[in-house]
Scaffold this active site. Sequence first.
Site, PDB file in Angstrom:
ATOM      1  N   TYR A  79       0.865  -1.181   0.000  1.00 13.45           N
ATOM      2  CA  TYR A  79       0.000   0.000   0.000  1.00 13.45           C
ATOM      3  C   TYR A  79       0.896   1.224   0.000  1.00 13.45           C
ATOM      4  O   TYR A  79       1.622   1.470   0.947  1.00 13.45           O
ATOM      5  CB  TYR A  79      -0.908  -0.036   1.222  1.00 13.45           C
ATOM      6  CG  TYR A  79      -1.872   1.130   1.398  1.00 13.45           C
ATOM      7  CD1 TYR A  79      -2.009   2.137   0.451  1.00 13.45           C
ATOM      8  CD2 TYR A  79      -2.641   1.213   2.541  1.00 13.45           C
ATOM      9  CE1 TYR A  79      -2.879   3.195   0.635  1.00 13.45           C
ATOM     10  CE2 TYR A  79      -3.524   2.259   2.740  1.00 13.45           C
ATOM     11  CZ  TYR A  79      -3.642   3.244   1.790  1.00 13.45           C
ATOM     12  OH  TYR A  79      -4.503   4.292   1.982  1.00 13.45           O
ATOM     13  N   LYS A 108      -1.871  -1.266  -3.705  1.00  8.20           N
ATOM     14  CA  LYS A 108      -2.877  -0.206  -3.685  1.00  8.20           C
ATOM     15  C   LYS A 108      -2.073   1.079  -3.747  1.00  8.20           C
ATOM     16  O   LYS A 108      -1.268   1.369  -2.875  1.00  8.20           O
ATOM     17  CB  LYS A 108      -3.715  -0.270  -2.419  1.00  8.20           C
ATOM     18  CG  LYS A 108      -4.919   0.664  -2.488  1.00  8.20           C
ATOM     19  CD  LYS A 108      -4.760   1.876  -1.640  1.00  8.20           C
ATOM     20  CE  LYS A 108      -6.020   2.730  -1.717  1.00  8.20           C
ATOM     21  NZ  LYS A 108      -6.155   3.621  -0.593  1.00  8.20           N
TER      22      LYS A 108
END
Length: 172
Positions: A79, A108
């Site tokens: 992330y 992400k």
Amino acid sequence: EKIAETIIQTAAGRVTVFIHCGAMNEQDTIRLLGHAEKAGADGAGIVTPAFFGATDRELEEYYVTAAQSVSDSFPIYLYNIPQCSANDISRETAEKITARCENIIGIKYSFADINRTVDYLNLKDGSFSVLHGCDRAFTSMLALGCDGTVSGIAGVFPEPFVRVYKAFCEGD
């Protein structure tokens, strides 16, 4: 941990559940990953450590250590939200991490950098999953090849995002 358990139990058999396990230090991240796996999550996401900057090598070791603390079959998303965390996962660092950890399946990415997004999409011969967090660019990111979004706004107002995603998948 109780919230994660409740979500996993409530969603069982209905939707895929990835639990966010990133923390301010490696020890807590590893503990949360182990808990998510044991609680039955389908996978996890791990944000970079926040506030204090880390070198590319330190980020690589952080993610590798965390990913290797759970089974190889437990999928993990990196992330990257550099505008909030003080750390940025470069394409090269992501590539090194994925080469060492088969359970790192995607990222992400929450910064509106199309070039970096394309770099991530090309990792693992194009099989690296990219979820984007730039709500304003959702449709554009889908057109680039991203698999979807993880959106704070969609947590409260999911309907417009679902409609856009369905329309995109239907070629509308």
